[in-house]
Scaffold this active site. Structure first.
Site, mmCIF file in Angstrom:
data_model
loop_
_atom_site.group_PDB
_atom_site.id
_atom_site.type_symbol
_atom_site.label_atom_id
_atom_site.label_comp_id
_atom_site.label_asym_id
_atom_site.label_seq_id
_atom_site.Cartn_x
_atom_site.Cartn_y
_atom_site.Cartn_z
ATOM 1 N N CYS A 103 7.638 -15.682 -2.078
ATOM 2 C CA CYS A 103 9.068 -15.393 -2.094
ATOM 3 C C CYS A 103 9.396 -14.639 -0.813
ATOM 4 O O CYS A 103 8.754 -14.839 0.213
ATOM 5 C CB CYS A 103 9.450 -14.609 -3.356
ATOM 6 S SG CYS A 103 8.536 -13.068 -3.580
ATOM 7 N N HIS A 119 -16.072 22.001 3.768
ATOM 8 C CA HIS A 119 -16.825 20.793 3.446
ATOM 9 C C HIS A 119 -18.279 20.969 3.876
ATOM 10 O O HIS A 119 -18.595 21.002 5.053
ATOM 11 C CB HIS A 119 -16.204 19.580 4.148
ATOM 12 C CG HIS A 119 -16.713 18.273 3.640
ATOM 13 N ND1 HIS A 119 -17.915 17.752 4.008
ATOM 14 C CD2 HIS A 119 -16.171 17.393 2.762
ATOM 15 C CE1 HIS A 119 -18.112 16.602 3.399
ATOM 16 N NE2 HIS A 119 -17.055 16.358 2.624
#
Length: 628
Positions: free
Chosen positions: A26, A550
């Site tokens: 479409c 971290h």
């Protein structure tokens, strides 16, 4: 965008060409009918550059591309033998669907292909209406009448167009299907049925029904014709098929349509149109809030295709429709929400995406904004639903109408709203956009880092998730000193092998090669996130600094092995309080780097971040100075 590459990746990720029973497109989506939806790699598709998202609706697996969908579709058809494989094999869709999905699939398959013709003709009629309203052209003028015929032709002869499209969907001969529609539109038959007097066919009464601009009767008829045609085809010898199959199909189907299907289909179509009109006439405000607030959800599920026959029937029967203006305001609310993201986001790349998709949505193409921005951030999508509901209430209160079905539900389609309620429609669109934008700004959202970060590191999604949890919006930050959470050797972030950190994508900071396996709190504050693998932790200080620690690189792969957490999410901590312990030797022996980045994830709130000049630090020694 490398459209050829994207096309090949999409084919592979939907399970290969062998898994594709049918594919069409479409305005913004590739629509696949797959033999097995489970073979489609949804996550892989959504990570593919050029793909905005995926969804399953109406029995179809849909891949949202955006404005380049037609080119990608062409590359799919050009680079594979899918076109040859699926040509004429709609019946090969062996996957069973539930009845609701099957109905939506049929409606989408029949009506989607005809939309360009309806849109083009509708725009011509809309522009003519605009010209007549402002006195630019007289309806008596021959030029006006010719243009009106050009615009009105697709609607008057809509059964012909629908017959061809429906035949392609149901698998019968499309030219015989057009012949069925042509018969019921023949001027002689139209005049006979238009007198209102009783008539009959071989003694059987024929109800007086006008088939011009009708929708449901011809679709039902062509569906039935597909079975009649196949049944006759199986009975007739191949030497006589060319003549007898179409002849007998016409002789059976056309009278059946005139006697039974046409009247029943007309009653259904008129009933649906009248029901919608009654709903808006007697419960307008409620209907507007309900439809306006849910229209985007209806579009997502594919249920909006069920509304197309109702809208067309309403315009054909009464000359106006109430549903299409609701689609307009829902689209403008999505555009407003995306614009709100543009105003609020701090991510320059994402701001650009939000702005461009907002503009596209105002043009009636909402999928890029809806899937690429608003649903991705969640809260802006909620804001868009609110905008649609508020504006829907307004336009329904003033019974705002669309007078033509065609065009798209965006600014280029405004001519279809031209009429006595046009200015209410304009106000409604403005309300939808403003409410969508303002509610997005008020509700807020968790921003995302750049796409570059997502492409550079396998751990990026993990970091994004932590940053989202760590981020607090509109918090007033203060000057602050960040202590070292680890004892060890200090390195600049550029020394870290992971580009997510070395390029400062997550923010500024320093890295530490640990001398011992301990992490303590660098601030007085709150633990806002700790990974279940215990290799990373996020904190926010009482002064507003957002800190990500971290431990090591790629240590998420350890799955929490060699890590011990001593705090949990939501816990208040003081400087020096033990957060995590880890086994340095075991982590290194497992082949992982232990260098530990310490990042200020809300770096953009600090004009100056001064790193420590120490080559080595101990726990609780000064590591970073933040100044506002």
């Amino acid at each position: 965008m490398d459209q050829e590459k994207v096309a090949k990746e999409i084919v592979a990720l939907v399970g290969g060409k062998e898994n594709i029973a049918h594919v069409t497109h479409c305005m913004t989506r590739l629509r696949f009918n797959l033999h097995d939806d489970q073979l489609a790699d949804k996550e892989g598709l959504e990570k593919t550059k050029g793909v905005m998202g995926t969804m399953k609706s109406g029995g179809q697996f849909q891949v949202i591309i955006g404005n380049d969908v037609a080119q990608v579709y062409k590359e799919i058809m050009k680079s594979t033998d899918i076109a040859a494989k699926i040509q004429g094999k709609e019946k090969g869709l062996q996957k069973k669907q539930n009845p609701i999905s099957a109905i939506f699939d049929v409606i989408a398959g029949v009506f989607t292909p005809i939309l360009p013709a309806i849109a083009g003709a509708g725009m011509i009629k809309g522009l003519l209406s605009l010209a007549a309203t402002f006195g630019w052209m007289s309806p008596e003028d021959s030029t006006y009448q010719i243009l009106n015929a050009i615009g009105d032709g697709a609607f008057y002869f809509l059964p012909l167009i629908l017959a061809f499209s429906a035949a392609n969907k149901f698998g019968n001969n499309p030219f015989v299907a057009v012949a069925v529609a042509a018969a019921v539109l023949h001027p002689q038959l139209t005049a006979l049925l238009g007198t209102g007097q009783s008539t009959s066919f071989m003694g059987i009464p024929v109800t007086a029904v006008t088939y011009a601009s009708s929708v449901i009767p011809i679709v039902i008829t062509i569906w039935l014709a597909s079975y009649v045609e196949k049944f006759i085809d199986n009975l007739i010898h191949k030497s006589m098929k060319l003549i007898l199959v179409p002849m007998l199909t016409l002789l059976i189907v056309v009278p059946l349509m005139l006697i039974a299907i046409g009247p029943i289909g007309t009653i259904i179509g008129n009933g649906l149109a009248s029901g919608i009109i009654a709903l808006f006439d007697h419960a307008g405000l409620f209907a507007g809030v309900l439809l306006g607030g849910t229209m985007s959800l209806i579009i997502i599920t594919g249920m909006h295709y069920a509304l197309i026959p109702i809208m067309i029937g309403s315009v054909a029967q009464l000359g106006y429709d109430y549903i299409l203006p609701i689609m307009f305001v829902a689209n403008l609310a999505q555009a407003g929400a995306a614009f709100g993201v543009f105003l609020k986001s701090r991510n320059k790349e994402f701001k650009s995406i939000a702005m461009s998709t907002s503009i596209t949505a105002t043009m009636g193409i909402t999928e890029p904004a809806m899937y690429g921005v608003n649903m991705r951030l969640k809260k802006p999508f909620v804001a868009a639903l609110i905008g649609g509901a508020v504006s829907g209430a307004f336009i329904s209160l003033f019974k705002t109408k669309a007078y033509i079905v065609g065009g798209n539900a965006g600014l280029p389609g405004l001519p279809i709203l031209v009429g006595e309620t046009f200015w209410y429609a304009i106000i409604g669109l403005i309300i939808a956009f403003i409410v969508g934008a303002v509610m997005t700004y008020i509700l807020g959202f968790i921003d995302i880092p750049t796409n570059e970060a997502q492409e550079e590191s396998k751990e990026t999604e993990e970091f994004i998730g932590l940053e989202k949890e760590v981020t607090t919006e509109n918090k007033l930050v203060q000057n602050e000193q960040i202590c070292s959470p680890i004892a060890g050797v200090v390195h600049p972030l550029q020394a870290v092998s992971d580009p997510t950190f070395s390029r400062e994508i997550m923010g500024k900071g320093l890295a530490i090669e640990p001398a011992e396996g301990r992490v303590v709190s660098p601030v007085n504050g709150t633990v806002v996130s700790i990974f279940n693998t215990k290799h990373a932790i996020g904190l926010i200080s009482d002064a507003g600094a957002e800190v990500l620690i971290h431990i090591g690189i790629d240590t998420v792969k350890l799955g929490g092995k060699h890590f011990t957490a001593h705090v949990e999410t939501g816990q208040q901590v003081k400087v020096g309080e033990l957060l995590i312990e880890f086994d340095l030797q075991e982590i290194r022996q497992a082949g992982f780097e232990t260098i530990t980045p310490v990042i200020i994830t809300n770096t953009d709130q600090y004009p100056e971040i001064e790193p420590s000049s120490l080559a080595e630090v101990k726990e609780k020694e000064l590591l970073l100075t933040l100044r506002v």
